[in-house]
Design an enzyme around this catalytic site. Sequence first.
Site, PDB file in Angstrom:
ATOM      1  N   GLY A   1      32.703  51.369  28.574  1.00 41.44           N
ATOM      2  CA  GLY A   1      32.967  50.124  29.297  1.00 41.44           C
ATOM      3  C   GLY A   1      33.554  50.401  30.660  1.00 41.44           C
ATOM      4  N   ASN A   2      34.137  49.383  31.278  1.00 42.43           N
ATOM      5  CA  ASN A   2      34.796  49.571  32.573  1.00 42.43           C
ATOM      6  C   ASN A   2      36.017  48.657  32.656  1.00 42.43           C
ATOM      7  OD1 ASN A   2      34.039  46.954  34.003  1.00 42.43           O
ATOM      8  ND2 ASN A   2      32.010  47.721  33.424  1.00 42.43           N
ATOM      9  N   ARG A   3      36.776  48.784  33.724  1.00 44.90           N
ATOM     10  CA  ARG A   3      38.088  48.134  33.813  1.00 44.90           C
ATOM     11  C   ARG A   3      38.054  46.722  34.376  1.00 44.90           C
ATOM     12  NH1 ARG A   3      41.835  51.941  32.719  1.00 44.90           N
ATOM     13  NH2 ARG A   3      41.288  54.120  33.151  1.00 44.90           N
TER      14      ARG A   3
ATOM     15  N   ALA B   1      30.820  43.112  36.224  1.00 46.29           N
ATOM     16  CA  ALA B   1      30.740  44.565  36.429  1.00 46.29           C
ATOM     17  C   ALA B   1      29.850  45.116  35.311  1.00 46.29           C
ATOM     18  CB  ALA B   1      32.131  45.177  36.389  1.00 46.29           C
TER      19      ALA B   1
END
Length: 224
Positions: free
Chosen positions: A33-35, A101
């Site tokens: 995943g991402n932040r 995102a």
Amino acid sequence: DRHFSRAQSLSGKRILVTAGPTYEPIDPVRFIGNRSSGKMGIAIADELCARGAAVHLILGPSALSPGKAGVEVIRVGTAREMHEAATTLFGRCDAAVLAAAVADYRPAKVAEQKIKKSGDEMQVSMVKNPDIAASLGQSKTIHQKLVGFALETQNGLENAQSKLEHKNLDLIVLNSLTDSGAGFNHDTNKITILDRGNKKREFELKTKAAVAVDIVDALQELWG
Ligand code: CTP
Ligand code: CA
């Protein structure tokens, strides 16, 4: 003109917003995943709703929810789920704001069972995800407007300009991550908005709610 009335100024418009990260599973208990917190996209959905638009928010895994009860939330996990929801809804919409995102790649295969620890190294083979912005850009009619984002750590203006053109967007919002207090997991953001007429508008560091007002003003200007 900063003095027009914003209330109900988007009534009759139906607008899609994507927000948050995507999670790409590796096995039943792990993902890549991402932040992204989803804050910026959620603030835009709330601002659109406040102006009377019908809003569909396609939200990746985020701890947050919109403040406005009128926003319809479609929760998704992966980029492919987000893409499917977006392509289904976009045909009925007047605009889309693509603040998510989205993971560019996903693991090539999802293991059915939890992967057991074995050697000293492991590789995860990845394949490309669909580009939601580019695919909506290909399908859009002249009446539909598309707003994308670009988060860059170098050559921001050049990269944003190229995404604006290649994805067939009407506006792109460049996030300046270099300014402290801007970007992922912050309550503030510093943006530059580029349009197809080579116009460039730079804004001060503001709260994400105030940035959302500037972005929605710019979208609304496209309709005159
Ligand atoms: N985007 C999307 N679907 C993807 C990737 C990106 O809809 N699979 C959208 C984002 O929501 C954003 C815009 O495209 O509005 C630009 O995203 P960004 O990650 O900056 O661009 P990429 O084309 O993925 O290029 P790169 O990550 O290599 O800079
Ligand atoms: Ca990307």
